[in-house]
Design an enzyme around this catalytic site. Structure first.
Site, PDB file in Angstrom:
ATOM      1  N   GLU A  14       0.844  -1.196   0.000  1.00 43.90           N
ATOM      2  CA  GLU A  14       0.000   0.000   0.000  1.00 43.90           C
ATOM      3  C   GLU A  14       0.879   1.246   0.000  1.00 43.90           C
ATOM      4  O   GLU A  14       1.868   1.303   0.719  1.00 43.90           O
ATOM      5  CB  GLU A  14      -0.875  -0.001   1.266  1.00 43.90           C
ATOM      6  CG  GLU A  14      -1.726   1.256   1.412  1.00 43.90           C
ATOM      7  CD  GLU A  14      -2.385   1.364   2.790  1.00 43.90           C
ATOM      8  OE1 GLU A  14      -3.424   0.723   2.998  1.00 43.90           O
ATOM      9  OE2 GLU A  14      -1.862   2.114   3.649  1.00 43.90           O
ATOM     10  N   THR A  45      -4.134   4.660  -1.103  1.00 39.93           N
ATOM     11  CA  THR A  45      -5.164   5.088  -0.152  1.00 39.93           C
ATOM     12  C   THR A  45      -5.905   6.322  -0.655  1.00 39.93           C
ATOM     13  O   THR A  45      -5.473   7.012  -1.594  1.00 39.93           O
ATOM     14  CB  THR A  45      -4.571   5.386   1.244  1.00 39.93           C
ATOM     15  OG1 THR A  45      -3.699   6.504   1.124  1.00 39.93           O
ATOM     16  CG2 THR A  45      -3.814   4.198   1.802  1.00 39.93           C
ATOM     17  N   HIS A  74      -8.234   2.813  -3.535  1.00 40.95           N
ATOM     18  CA  HIS A  74      -9.153   2.840  -2.387  1.00 40.95           C
ATOM     19  C   HIS A  74     -10.228   3.904  -2.662  1.00 40.95           C
ATOM     20  O   HIS A  74      -9.976   4.888  -3.355  1.00 40.95           O
ATOM     21  CB  HIS A  74      -8.425   3.240  -1.106  1.00 40.95           C
ATOM     22  CG  HIS A  74      -7.363   2.269  -0.661  1.00 40.95           C
ATOM     23  ND1 HIS A  74      -6.944   2.194   0.645  1.00 40.95           N
ATOM     24  CD2 HIS A  74      -6.634   1.351  -1.332  1.00 40.95           C
ATOM     25  CE1 HIS A  74      -6.002   1.267   0.766  1.00 40.95           C
ATOM     26  NE2 HIS A  74      -5.784   0.748  -0.433  1.00 40.95           N
ATOM     27  N   ARG A 104     -15.778   2.211   4.022  1.00 42.79           N
ATOM     28  CA  ARG A 104     -16.695   3.218   4.563  1.00 42.79           C
ATOM     29  C   ARG A 104     -15.959   4.527   4.800  1.00 42.79           C
ATOM     30  O   ARG A 104     -16.435   5.590   4.468  1.00 42.79           O
ATOM     31  CB  ARG A 104     -17.294   2.754   5.900  1.00 42.79           C
ATOM     32  CG  ARG A 104     -18.335   3.744   6.406  1.00 42.79           C
ATOM     33  CD  ARG A 104     -18.623   3.578   7.879  1.00 42.79           C
ATOM     34  NE  ARG A 104     -17.491   3.983   8.716  1.00 42.79           N
ATOM     35  CZ  ARG A 104     -17.472   3.921  10.031  1.00 42.79           C
ATOM     36  NH1 ARG A 104     -18.520   3.437  10.674  1.00 42.79           N
ATOM     37  NH2 ARG A 104     -16.412   4.309  10.725  1.00 42.79           N
ATOM     38  N   TYR A 144     -11.271  -7.140   9.733  1.00 42.89           N
ATOM     39  CA  TYR A 144     -10.628  -6.802  11.007  1.00 42.89           C
ATOM     40  C   TYR A 144     -10.436  -8.032  11.887  1.00 42.89           C
ATOM     41  O   TYR A 144     -11.382  -8.467  12.555  1.00 42.89           O
ATOM     42  CB  TYR A 144     -11.488  -5.750  11.731  1.00 42.89           C
ATOM     43  CG  TYR A 144     -11.657  -4.509  10.880  1.00 42.89           C
ATOM     44  CD1 TYR A 144     -10.822  -3.418  11.045  1.00 42.89           C
ATOM     45  CD2 TYR A 144     -12.617  -4.474   9.863  1.00 42.89           C
ATOM     46  CE1 TYR A 144     -10.937  -2.305  10.225  1.00 42.89           C
ATOM     47  CE2 TYR A 144     -12.732  -3.365   9.027  1.00 42.89           C
ATOM     48  CZ  TYR A 144     -11.886  -2.288   9.216  1.00 42.89           C
ATOM     49  OH  TYR A 144     -11.996  -1.194   8.392  1.00 42.89           O
ATOM     50  N   HIS A 148     -13.818  -4.623  14.028  1.00 45.19           N
ATOM     51  CA  HIS A 148     -13.807  -3.181  13.793  1.00 45.19           C
ATOM     52  C   HIS A 148     -14.068  -2.489  15.144  1.00 45.19           C
ATOM     53  O   HIS A 148     -14.932  -2.933  15.905  1.00 45.19           O
ATOM     54  CB  HIS A 148     -14.889  -2.820  12.766  1.00 45.19           C
ATOM     55  CG  HIS A 148     -14.878  -1.369  12.410  1.00 45.19           C
ATOM     56  ND1 HIS A 148     -15.723  -0.463  12.992  1.00 45.19           N
ATOM     57  CD2 HIS A 148     -14.102  -0.660  11.553  1.00 45.19           C
ATOM     58  CE1 HIS A 148     -15.476   0.736  12.497  1.00 45.19           C
ATOM     59  NE2 HIS A 148     -14.503   0.645  11.619  1.00 45.19           N
ATOM     60  N   LYS A 164     -21.092  -7.857   2.965  1.00 43.42           N
ATOM     61  CA  LYS A 164     -20.251  -7.126   2.010  1.00 43.42           C
ATOM     62  C   LYS A 164     -19.762  -8.084   0.910  1.00 43.42           C
ATOM     63  O   LYS A 164     -19.768  -7.748  -0.273  1.00 43.42           O
ATOM     64  CB  LYS A 164     -19.062  -6.554   2.806  1.00 43.42           C
ATOM     65  CG  LYS A 164     -18.427  -5.359   2.255  1.00 43.42           C
ATOM     66  CD  LYS A 164     -17.709  -4.486   3.304  1.00 43.42           C
ATOM     67  CE  LYS A 164     -16.545  -5.080   4.030  1.00 43.42           C
ATOM     68  NZ  LYS A 164     -15.794  -4.090   4.836  1.00 43.42           N
TER      69      LYS A 164
HETATM   70  P1  FAD Z   1     -17.738  -1.117   6.877  1.00 46.79           P
HETATM   71  O1  FAD Z   1     -17.517  -2.417   6.231  1.00 46.79           O
HETATM   72  O2  FAD Z   1     -18.832  -0.243   6.339  1.00 46.79           O
HETATM   73  O3  FAD Z   1     -17.973  -1.376   8.436  1.00 46.79           O
HETATM   74  C1  FAD Z   1     -17.917  -0.276   9.364  1.00 46.79           C
HETATM   75  C2  FAD Z   1     -18.613  -0.671  10.653  1.00 46.79           C
HETATM   76  O4  FAD Z   1     -20.021  -0.761  10.425  1.00 46.79           O
HETATM   77  C3  FAD Z   1     -18.210  -2.046  11.199  1.00 46.79           C
HETATM   78  O5  FAD Z   1     -18.278  -1.963  12.602  1.00 46.79           O
HETATM   79  C4  FAD Z   1     -19.271  -2.990  10.641  1.00 46.79           C
HETATM   80  O6  FAD Z   1     -19.439  -4.149  11.425  1.00 46.79           O
HETATM   81  C5  FAD Z   1     -20.496  -2.084  10.673  1.00 46.79           C
HETATM   82  N1  FAD Z   1     -21.474  -2.353   9.615  1.00 46.79           N
HETATM   83  C6  FAD Z   1     -21.235  -2.693   8.325  1.00 46.79           C
HETATM   84  N2  FAD Z   1     -22.402  -2.803   7.650  1.00 46.79           N
HETATM   85  C7  FAD Z   1     -23.382  -2.496   8.510  1.00 46.79           C
HETATM   86  C8  FAD Z   1     -24.819  -2.427   8.413  1.00 46.79           C
HETATM   87  N3  FAD Z   1     -25.435  -2.691   7.265  1.00 46.79           N
HETATM   88  N4  FAD Z   1     -25.535  -2.080   9.513  1.00 46.79           N
HETATM   89  C9  FAD Z   1     -24.916  -1.813  10.698  1.00 46.79           C
HETATM   90  N5  FAD Z   1     -23.559  -1.887  10.850  1.00 46.79           N
HETATM   91  C10 FAD Z   1     -22.807  -2.206   9.774  1.00 46.79           C
HETATM   92  N6  FAD Z   1      -9.798   4.808   5.378  1.00 46.79           N
HETATM   93  C11 FAD Z   1      -9.690   5.865   4.534  1.00 46.79           C
HETATM   94  O7  FAD Z   1     -10.263   6.949   4.783  1.00 46.79           O
HETATM   95  N7  FAD Z   1      -8.963   5.767   3.362  1.00 46.79           N
HETATM   96  C12 FAD Z   1      -8.314   4.629   3.013  1.00 46.79           C
HETATM   97  O8  FAD Z   1      -7.662   4.575   1.955  1.00 46.79           O
HETATM   98  C13 FAD Z   1      -8.411   3.501   3.887  1.00 46.79           C
HETATM   99  N8  FAD Z   1      -7.810   2.313   3.566  1.00 46.79           N
HETATM  100  C14 FAD Z   1      -7.989   1.209   4.380  1.00 46.79           C
HETATM  101  C15 FAD Z   1      -7.436  -0.020   3.992  1.00 46.79           C
HETATM  102  C16 FAD Z   1      -7.606  -1.155   4.788  1.00 46.79           C
HETATM  103  C17 FAD Z   1      -7.039  -2.489   4.335  1.00 46.79           C
HETATM  104  C18 FAD Z   1      -8.316  -1.051   6.026  1.00 46.79           C
HETATM  105  C19 FAD Z   1      -8.479  -2.245   6.915  1.00 46.79           C
HETATM  106  C20 FAD Z   1      -8.860   0.174   6.411  1.00 46.79           C
HETATM  107  C21 FAD Z   1      -8.718   1.311   5.597  1.00 46.79           C
HETATM  108  N9  FAD Z   1      -9.287   2.547   5.938  1.00 46.79           N
HETATM  109  C22 FAD Z   1      -9.180   3.628   5.090  1.00 46.79           C
HETATM  110  C23 FAD Z   1      -9.983   2.710   7.229  1.00 46.79           C
HETATM  111  C24 FAD Z   1     -11.503   2.402   7.109  1.00 46.79           C
HETATM  112  O9  FAD Z   1     -12.126   3.400   6.320  1.00 46.79           O
HETATM  113  C25 FAD Z   1     -12.053   2.403   8.541  1.00 46.79           C
HETATM  114  O10 FAD Z   1     -11.549   1.291   9.240  1.00 46.79           O
HETATM  115  C26 FAD Z   1     -13.570   2.485   8.674  1.00 46.79           C
HETATM  116  O11 FAD Z   1     -13.860   2.785  10.037  1.00 46.79           O
HETATM  117  C27 FAD Z   1     -14.343   1.228   8.309  1.00 46.79           C
HETATM  118  O12 FAD Z   1     -14.298   0.964   6.987  1.00 46.79           O
HETATM  119  P2  FAD Z   1     -14.928  -0.410   6.401  1.00 46.79           P
HETATM  120  O13 FAD Z   1     -14.894  -0.298   4.942  1.00 46.79           O
HETATM  121  O14 FAD Z   1     -14.335  -1.573   7.060  1.00 46.79           O
HETATM  122  O15 FAD Z   1     -16.451  -0.204   6.908  1.00 46.79           O
END
Ligand code: FAD
Length: 283
Positions: A14, A45, A74, A104, A144, A148, A164
């Site tokens: 990355e 990112t 990303h 997200r 995670y 998360h 997802k």
């Molecule tokens: P989601 O999959 O949407 O999950 C977020 C939370 O909501 C989790 O607790 C999940 O259990 C819950 N959830 C999911 N769906 C639902 C639903 N339908 N109803 C209720 N709850 C739900 N951030 C950046 O800003 N830019 C980046 O480039 C970036 N790169 C990353 C790369 C990696 C490999 C990782 C692991 C993280 C990265 N992040 C980045 C951070 C990420 O944006 C955060 O960790 C964020 O808080 C969660 O993103 P997610 O896509 O996992 O969210």
């Protein structure tokens, strides 16, 4: 591609866009060095809330079209509107970038709690259907091993992860972890939940004493005593810390490779020398 015990293992890393425009040259130089390692893909990112999104697509296009590697852009749901999403997908397609890590995102500093709560797309999964409708992108998602931070339980986090994947995420990349046992337990949980998407293990080499504090507070990853002891030991010795951090990452990666991991994803922090040192020791 790496090979261990006759099994192929994906290798990727990355990078992040630099803050200043005049630092773009540095990231291109970093990518030229990373290319020597023949990674399966390089991910770029996306700034919190969409800041810097133009740089993400420019760097992803450089990786794909100039470096001739595969790039993974990303993209976050936070800060996204329907119109912006269509514009970004159009731009990525025109630049031949066909892999997206759907996220997200977190609340950016300049966004109020209220704005964050009222966001158009709530979760990473919320933007998947529109991306699928737009075109044929290969989709990655985040996962995670230590759940998360906002998830009440591991079970609920894994249930949403399954949602997802069912919506169209093809492969997963983990949050950084420093204790491989957390990863192995997580893989068993995914198996029980019927999640079959390949998982790339995200490894962050800790090469600076203060890096761990920032990384851990953001990710919620637990820190084994072995690693915290190293940090205490090298608190006054930056070069010693760098070497110890590289060695710790090598040990983690070797163990994962010996235990049949699908892919290794290095959080390179734009440091090609660290990435190369780890690669050379595991290849
Ligand atoms: P989601 O999959 O949407 O999950 C977020 C939370 O909501 C989790 O607790 C999940 O259990 C819950 N959830 C999911 N769906 C639902 C639903 N339908 N109803 C209720 N709850 C739900 N951030 C950046 O800003 N830019 C980046 O480039 C970036 N790169 C990353 C790369 C990696 C490999 C990782 C692991 C993280 C990265 N992040 C980045 C951070 C990420 O944006 C955060 O960790 C964020 O808080 C969660 O993103 P997610 O896509 O996992 O969210």
């Amino acid at each position: 591609m790496l090979v261990r015990n006759g099994k192929q293992i994906e290798f990727s890393c990355e990078v992040f866009p630099p803050k200043r425009d005049d630092e773009m040259y540095d990231i291109f130089k970093t990518l030229d060095a990373i290319k020597e390692l023949e990674p399966d893909f390089v991910s770029v990112t996306y700034g919190a809330g969409g800041s810097n999104s133009k740089k993400t697509s420019t760097i992803a296009a450089y990786i794909q079209n100039i470096s001739d590697m595969r790039s993974l852009a990303h993209m976050t749901a936070v800060g996204m509107t329907g119109e912006k999403l269509q514009g970004m997908l159009d731009e990525l397609s025109r630049k031949a970038v066909d892999m997206i890590l759907v996220l997200r995102g977190d609340r950016p500093r300049n966004m109020s709690e209220e704005e964050f709560e009222q966001r158009e797309y709530r979760y990473a999964s919320s933007i998947i259907p529109e991306i699928k409708l737009f075109g044929d992108f290969k989709l990655f998602g985040a996962c995670y091993p230590e759940k998360h931070p906002e998830s009440p339980t591991v079970e609920s986090d894994i249930a949403y992860l399954k949602n997802k994947v069912d919506l169209g995420v093809d492969e997963l990349i983990t949050q950084m972890f420093f204790d491989n046992n957390k990863f192995y337990t997580f893989m068993e949980e995914l198996d029980k939940a019927g999640i079959k998407a390949p998982v790339h293990a995200g490894i962050m080499p800790i090469t600076k004493v203060n890096q761990l504090g920032t990384s851990v507070s953001l990710s919620g990853s637990s820190v084994p005593t072995e690693l915290s002891n190293l940090i205490a030991k090298y608190s006054e010795d930056p070069e010693g810390m760098k070497q110890a951090g590289i060695e710790y990452a090598i040990k983690q990666v070797n163990d994962l490779m010996n235990n049949g991991v699908y892919g290794i994803h290095l959080y390179s922090m734009n440091k090609s020398d660290v990435t190369k040192a780890i690669y050379d020791a595991i290849v």
